[in-house]
Write a protein that holds these residues in place. Structure first.
Motif, PDB file in Angstrom:
ATOM      1  N   THR A 173      10.093   4.349   3.145  1.00 53.88           N
ATOM      2  CA  THR A 173       9.822   5.688   2.621  1.00 53.88           C
ATOM      3  C   THR A 173       9.592   5.674   1.122  1.00 53.88           C
ATOM      4  O   THR A 173       8.968   6.575   0.586  1.00 53.88           O
ATOM      5  CB  THR A 173      10.979   6.658   2.939  1.00 53.88           C
ATOM      6  OG1 THR A 173      12.194   6.096   2.430  1.00 53.88           O
ATOM      7  CG2 THR A 173      11.110   6.884   4.424  1.00 53.88           C
ATOM      8  N   ARG A 174      10.110   4.642   0.447  1.00 51.15           N
ATOM      9  CA  ARG A 174       9.977   4.576  -1.003  1.00 51.15           C
ATOM     10  C   ARG A 174       9.331   3.267  -1.418  1.00 51.15           C
ATOM     11  O   ARG A 174       9.201   2.345  -0.612  1.00 51.15           O
ATOM     12  CB  ARG A 174      11.346   4.738  -1.661  1.00 51.15           C
ATOM     13  CG  ARG A 174      11.932   6.117  -1.279  1.00 51.15           C
ATOM     14  CD  ARG A 174      13.156   6.483  -1.985  1.00 51.15           C
ATOM     15  NE  ARG A 174      12.937   6.645  -3.419  1.00 51.15           N
ATOM     16  CZ  ARG A 174      13.923   6.840  -4.258  1.00 51.15           C
ATOM     17  NH1 ARG A 174      15.160   6.898  -3.835  1.00 51.15           N
ATOM     18  NH2 ARG A 174      13.686   6.974  -5.541  1.00 51.15           N
ATOM     19  N   HIS A 175       8.977   3.191  -2.700  1.00 56.09           N
ATOM     20  CA  HIS A 175       8.275   2.032  -3.241  1.00 56.09           C
ATOM     21  C   HIS A 175       8.992   1.584  -4.508  1.00 56.09           C
ATOM     22  O   HIS A 175       8.657   1.988  -5.610  1.00 56.09           O
ATOM     23  CB  HIS A 175       6.822   2.451  -3.533  1.00 56.09           C
ATOM     24  CG  HIS A 175       6.021   1.393  -4.193  1.00 56.09           C
ATOM     25  ND1 HIS A 175       5.436   1.578  -5.418  1.00 56.09           N
ATOM     26  CD2 HIS A 175       5.716   0.142  -3.817  1.00 56.09           C
ATOM     27  CE1 HIS A 175       4.800   0.479  -5.759  1.00 56.09           C
ATOM     28  NE2 HIS A 175       4.949  -0.396  -4.806  1.00 56.09           N
ATOM     29  N   LYS A 204       0.900  -1.157   0.000  1.00 53.21           N
ATOM     30  CA  LYS A 204       0.000   0.000   0.000  1.00 53.21           C
ATOM     31  C   LYS A 204       0.933   1.199   0.000  1.00 53.21           C
ATOM     32  O   LYS A 204       1.507   1.559   1.023  1.00 53.21           O
ATOM     33  CB  LYS A 204      -0.903  -0.017   1.227  1.00 53.21           C
ATOM     34  CG  LYS A 204      -1.930   1.102   1.247  1.00 53.21           C
ATOM     35  CD  LYS A 204      -2.930   0.875   2.357  1.00 53.21           C
ATOM     36  CE  LYS A 204      -3.948   1.983   2.435  1.00 53.21           C
ATOM     37  NZ  LYS A 204      -4.796   2.095   1.258  1.00 53.21           N
ATOM     38  N   SER A 205       1.120   1.769  -1.184  1.00 52.81           N
ATOM     39  CA  SER A 205       2.103   2.840  -1.323  1.00 52.81           C
ATOM     40  C   SER A 205       1.455   4.205  -1.121  1.00 52.81           C
ATOM     41  O   SER A 205       0.238   4.360  -1.214  1.00 52.81           O
ATOM     42  CB  SER A 205       2.776   2.771  -2.693  1.00 52.81           C
ATOM     43  OG  SER A 205       1.816   2.920  -3.711  1.00 52.81           O
ATOM     44  N   GLN A 206       2.295   5.168  -0.834  1.00 55.75           N
ATOM     45  CA  GLN A 206       1.893   6.561  -0.719  1.00 55.75           C
ATOM     46  C   GLN A 206       0.770   6.783   0.285  1.00 55.75           C
ATOM     47  O   GLN A 206      -0.186   7.504   0.020  1.00 55.75           O
ATOM     48  CB  GLN A 206       1.506   7.103  -2.085  1.00 55.75           C
ATOM     49  CG  GLN A 206       2.578   6.908  -3.119  1.00 55.75           C
ATOM     50  CD  GLN A 206       3.105   8.203  -3.679  1.00 55.75           C
ATOM     51  OE1 GLN A 206       2.415   9.190  -3.686  1.00 55.75           O
ATOM     52  NE2 GLN A 206       4.328   8.189  -4.114  1.00 55.75           N
ATOM     53  N   ARG A 242      -0.385  18.237   4.481  1.00 56.37           N
ATOM     54  CA  ARG A 242       0.336  16.994   4.195  1.00 56.37           C
ATOM     55  C   ARG A 242       1.708  17.030   4.868  1.00 56.37           C
ATOM     56  O   ARG A 242       2.401  18.029   4.804  1.00 56.37           O
ATOM     57  CB  ARG A 242       0.511  16.811   2.698  1.00 56.37           C
ATOM     58  CG  ARG A 242      -0.780  16.646   1.975  1.00 56.37           C
ATOM     59  CD  ARG A 242      -0.553  16.623   0.481  1.00 56.37           C
ATOM     60  NE  ARG A 242      -1.827  16.812  -0.186  1.00 56.37           N
ATOM     61  CZ  ARG A 242      -2.202  16.158  -1.266  1.00 56.37           C
ATOM     62  NH1 ARG A 242      -1.387  15.301  -1.818  1.00 56.37           N
ATOM     63  NH2 ARG A 242      -3.371  16.375  -1.803  1.00 56.37           N
ATOM     64  N   GLN A 248      -0.615   8.734   3.065  1.00 55.07           N
ATOM     65  CA  GLN A 248      -0.292  10.108   3.423  1.00 55.07           C
ATOM     66  C   GLN A 248      -0.471  10.383   4.912  1.00 55.07           C
ATOM     67  O   GLN A 248      -1.470   9.981   5.506  1.00 55.07           O
ATOM     68  CB  GLN A 248      -1.180  11.074   2.639  1.00 55.07           C
ATOM     69  CG  GLN A 248      -0.939  11.008   1.153  1.00 55.07           C
ATOM     70  CD  GLN A 248      -1.705  12.090   0.425  1.00 55.07           C
ATOM     71  OE1 GLN A 248      -1.544  13.260   0.723  1.00 55.07           O
ATOM     72  NE2 GLN A 248      -2.535  11.676  -0.511  1.00 55.07           N
ATOM     73  N   GLY A 295       3.983  14.206   4.355  1.00 51.29           N
ATOM     74  CA  GLY A 295       4.796  13.148   3.762  1.00 51.29           C
ATOM     75  C   GLY A 295       4.020  11.858   3.588  1.00 51.29           C
ATOM     76  O   GLY A 295       2.836  11.773   3.918  1.00 51.29           O
ATOM     77  N   THR A 296       4.704  10.858   3.061  1.00 46.88           N
ATOM     78  CA  THR A 296       4.065   9.570   2.788  1.00 46.88           C
ATOM     79  C   THR A 296       4.924   8.408   3.281  1.00 46.88           C
ATOM     80  O   THR A 296       6.112   8.550   3.524  1.00 46.88           O
ATOM     81  CB  THR A 296       3.814   9.370   1.281  1.00 46.88           C
ATOM     82  OG1 THR A 296       5.072   9.360   0.605  1.00 46.88           O
ATOM     83  CG2 THR A 296       2.909  10.436   0.710  1.00 46.88           C
ATOM     84  N   SER A 297       4.254   7.270   3.384  1.00 38.97           N
ATOM     85  CA  SER A 297       4.912   6.031   3.763  1.00 38.97           C
ATOM     86  C   SER A 297       4.353   4.920   2.882  1.00 38.97           C
ATOM     87  O   SER A 297       3.229   5.016   2.398  1.00 38.97           O
ATOM     88  CB  SER A 297       4.626   5.725   5.239  1.00 38.97           C
ATOM     89  OG  SER A 297       5.422   4.655   5.680  1.00 38.97           O
ATOM     90  N   SER A 298       5.137   3.877   2.666  1.00 34.57           N
ATOM     91  CA  SER A 298       4.682   2.711   1.908  1.00 34.57           C
ATOM     92  C   SER A 298       4.726   1.489   2.809  1.00 34.57           C
ATOM     93  O   SER A 298       5.753   1.212   3.429  1.00 34.57           O
ATOM     94  CB  SER A 298       5.560   2.486   0.679  1.00 34.57           C
ATOM     95  OG  SER A 298       5.351   3.507  -0.274  1.00 34.57           O
TER      96      SER A 298
END
Length: 190
Positions: free
Chosen positions: A60-62, A8-10, A37, A12, A39-42
């Motif tokens: 932090t990245r996908h 489950k990416s991005q 916002r 928020q 930032g995001t997490s995956s």
């Protein structure tokens, strides 16, 4: 062991611009429509279809690099004597040369790709839906760290009393339902 795997990416980390007002008798919870916002997490997750337990990792990245790290985590958590069957979609990060080499070097892993447009077959998607509706949808996070802390707590709580998902219809009933739907939309005149 059969594990339904996906990411489950991005996700928020959103914080409402005003405090969320709690639910009261005859008054629903209230929140502003606007947010900030942060930032995001995956989230990478593997759902054990027999027990309902979830192995989860946040990144932090996908990319394929993070997916490989997740495969390594699965390899460490699943007892060495068990064969591991991964049910997952055909997304490109699952089929890079790095991932193919890793899987070839770990023969206890067998991959089963779901057909295109059939993500509903992967039960971890159902678990993602519960995470979203019961935890993330109404939450407010001032940082990615706070978001990740909440997701980890959700996984820990889930694993304290895991529940496997059970199909309530047979494959034939599902296919009949899809056929009826296709007939209905094809005869709709649109």
């Amino acid at each position: 062991m059969v594990l339904c795997v996906d990411e489950k990416s991005q996700i928020q980390a959103l914080n409402r611009t005003a405090p969320i007002l709690p639910m009261l008798p005859e008054t629903p919870q209230r929140a502003t429509h606007d947010y900030t916002r942060h930032g995001t997490s995956s989230l990478y997750a593997a759902l054990d279809i027999a027990s309902g337990k979830v192995i989860g990792r946040l990144h932090t990245r996908h990319r394929a690099i993070e997916f490989k790290k997740f495969l390594i985590a699965i390899d460490k958590e699943v007892p060495a004597e068990l064969a591991v069957h991964l049910v997952m979609d055909n997304v490109s990060t699952h089929k890079t040369p790095v991932i193919k080499r890793w899987l070839a070097a770990h023969p206890r892993f067998t991959v089963h790709f779901t057909p295109t447009s059939s993500s509903w077959l992967n039960l971890v998607e159902r678990w993602f839906s519960e995470l979203t509706t019961k935890k993330l949808q109404r939450a407010s996070h001032t940082s990615v760290r706070a978001l990740n802390r909440d997701i980890r707590a959700w996984i820990e709580t889930w694993n304290d009393d895991p529940r496997p998902y059970v199909w309530t219809k047979t494959a034939d009933q599902i296919l009949d339902s899809i056929a009826r739907y296709c007939t209905r939309i094809n005869n709709s005149g649109h």
